[in-house]
Design a protein around this motif. Sequence first.
Motif, short mmCIF file in Angstrom:
data_model
loop_
_atom_site.label_atom_id
_atom_site.label_comp_id
_atom_site.label_asym_id
_atom_site.label_seq_id
_atom_site.Cartn_x
_atom_site.Cartn_y
_atom_site.Cartn_z
N TYR A 65 7.87 -2.64 24.85
CA TYR A 65 7.78 -1.18 24.84
C TYR A 65 8.72 -0.64 25.91
N ILE A 66 9.52 0.36 25.55
CA ILE A 66 10.39 1.00 26.54
C ILE A 66 10.27 2.51 26.42
N ASP A 67 10.43 3.16 27.56
CA ASP A 67 10.43 4.62 27.64
C ASP A 67 11.71 5.01 28.37
N PRO A 68 12.86 4.97 27.65
CA PRO A 68 14.15 5.19 28.31
C PRO A 68 14.36 6.66 28.65
N PRO A 69 15.37 6.98 29.47
CA PRO A 69 15.70 8.39 29.70
C PRO A 69 15.95 9.11 28.39
N TYR A 70 15.49 10.35 28.28
CA TYR A 70 15.53 11.06 27.01
C TYR A 70 16.80 11.86 26.77
N ASN A 71 17.67 11.98 27.76
CA ASN A 71 18.89 12.78 27.61
C ASN A 71 18.55 14.22 27.22
N THR A 72 17.68 14.83 28.03
CA THR A 72 17.22 16.19 27.73
C THR A 72 18.04 17.26 28.43
N ARG A 73 19.11 16.85 29.10
CA ARG A 73 19.98 17.79 29.82
C ARG A 73 19.24 18.56 30.91
N SER A 74 18.23 17.94 31.48
CA SER A 74 17.53 18.53 32.63
C SER A 74 17.37 17.47 33.70
N VAL A 323 4.09 -9.16 27.18
CA VAL A 323 4.58 -7.79 26.98
C VAL A 323 5.73 -7.54 27.96
N LEU A 324 6.78 -6.87 27.50
CA LEU A 324 7.94 -6.56 28.34
C LEU A 324 8.24 -5.07 28.32
N ASP A 325 8.58 -4.53 29.49
CA ASP A 325 9.08 -3.16 29.61
C ASP A 325 10.27 -3.19 30.55
N GLY A 331 5.44 1.96 36.48
CA GLY A 331 4.67 0.73 36.30
C GLY A 331 3.53 0.81 35.30
N THR A 332 3.49 1.87 34.48
CA THR A 332 2.34 2.07 33.59
C THR A 332 2.15 0.92 32.60
N THR A 333 3.22 0.48 31.95
CA THR A 333 3.09 -0.58 30.93
C THR A 333 2.53 -1.85 31.54
N ALA A 334 3.06 -2.25 32.70
CA ALA A 334 2.58 -3.47 33.35
C ALA A 334 1.13 -3.32 33.77
N ASN A 343 -0.09 -10.98 29.53
CA ASN A 343 0.94 -11.31 30.51
C ASN A 343 2.08 -10.29 30.36
N TRP A 344 2.83 -10.07 31.44
CA TRP A 344 3.82 -9.01 31.37
C TRP A 344 5.05 -9.32 32.22
N ILE A 345 6.16 -8.69 31.81
CA ILE A 345 7.41 -8.68 32.57
C ILE A 345 7.85 -7.22 32.66
N GLY A 346 8.07 -6.74 33.87
CA GLY A 346 8.52 -5.37 34.06
C GLY A 346 9.82 -5.35 34.86
N ILE A 347 10.76 -4.49 34.44
CA ILE A 347 12.06 -4.39 35.11
C ILE A 347 12.25 -2.94 35.57
N GLU A 348 12.57 -2.77 36.82
CA GLU A 348 12.84 -1.42 37.35
C GLU A 348 13.92 -1.54 38.41
N MET A 349 14.88 -0.61 38.38
CA MET A 349 16.02 -0.70 39.28
C MET A 349 15.73 0.03 40.60
#
Length: 504
Positions: A65-74, A323-325, A331-334, A343-349
């Motif tokens: 599951y991913i929740d990427p940036p939405y490109n909403t111009r805000s 599960v991967l996000d 950190g909601t998905t994890a 079990n989960w893998i989460g990536i955040e920069m």
Amino acid sequence: MPQLSWYKREEDLTRAPLAPYRLLQPVFSQSYGEPDSPNMLIEGENLDALKALLPYYAGQIKCIYIDPPYNTRSAFEHYDDNLEHSQWLSMMYPRLRLLKDLLSDDGSFWVSIDEDEYAYLKVLCDEIFGRSRFITTNVWQKRYAPDSRTAISDAHEYVLCYAMNPRKFKEERNLLPLTDAQKKQFKNPDKDPRGAWKARDFTAPGYRPNQMYEITLPSGRVVTPPGGRCWRVTKEGFEKFTADEKMYYGPKGDGAPAVKRFLSEMPGMVPWTWWAHTDVGHSQEGKKESQSLFGGDNAFSTPKPERLIQRIIQIATNPGDLVLDSFLGSGTTAAVAHKMGRNWIGIEMGEHARTYCQPRLKAVVDGEKDGISSSVGWSGGGGFRFFKLGLPIFDEYGHIHEGISFEHLAAHVWFSETGTARSSCVLKDSFLGPHNGIGYYLLYNGILGDESQGGGNVLTRRVLRSLPKFDGPRVIYGEASGLTQEQLDELEITFKQTPYDIKA
């Protein structure tokens, strides 16, 4: 199939293959709970992090599951969501490519998006995952009241779903538990000893000759299916329902035929695409959860509520699944996966991995009570390991970086040869294993100990005798070979020189 075109598309097609394979370095000071936990929190740019996971997890992830940036111009406080359209597509394409490679054969991919990029994301995902793997677009009601500041207030976002094997997904996906409101629809007006039930229409659309017959009601009236419809089952099926005392004709025995569906026989409800805020939460619920965890001044602007992520994980996985996000955010998905026993893998920069994700997941391990905790009976436990991205395995000239361990190179060699993941728990051994009837070996960093020559990376007759036996063709990686090509052919050995013959 139609394809999107955007500025620098041809470059973006090669960004995933050309991304370097980097090491994942543990950060013990940021890890928490069980030291051997399978859960991973990774700090780093997600394109490189996904590439680093491939040798170990390709084809292993049950749900992404991913929740990427939405490109909403805000401008958002915690994300730069103001990406020009071509830049947004350039960012998404290579990441989606890698995510597909990580999915298991029975895995599913879910992605949140709003109307600004929905249509483009759908075409992009059709190209990458295959249009035949598209399951549906779920509609999430994110608001419970209209926004009076807009011309037409938006009330929803989308959650696209793809499955690597749609038929298997349909067979194995989980039903949803009945809500309290749904349970209240079941009554027991006739005091049936089997408990509460609900009348189900006994007709079906269409015309089937073996489902067109007369039914005599208890009142004596004879009825047939209404126009354009037939009975739900054949005459034999109707007689079985009758014998089981499941047919119902209204309180006076003169109503339209219906069949009783007992609450005790309901394993759950088939998921559908309308996700009401009463069932899965809304944006304000997610924000309140974030404020409770991080304080009002540090809360994320648009976090997803835990109940929304719970719905996805509930449908797509079972306890113990992975599960991967790769856009972990706060950190909601994890957190939800952890509470649900996945079990989960989460990536955040950047710092978010340490300032948001790590404290939140530490609190989950300690048994925090926010979000879905009470509904799933969460009281704490487990743990996670924290990683950061290290050096690439290969330098710009294709040479192996100094200090690369045998285990890291073995995982990369195995993946480059077989396209499958090599578990990081595999014992340290020159024999990497068999695949499709071929045995694979790696001579590197003194793996052969006293049997080595010049560091243990050279294939000689003596080294060959010391290698674990395999009955069949062999591929052996090493620094050099002391055997002639004729000898190698006779022994059914393909020798590959490190690092030059490794697909970097």
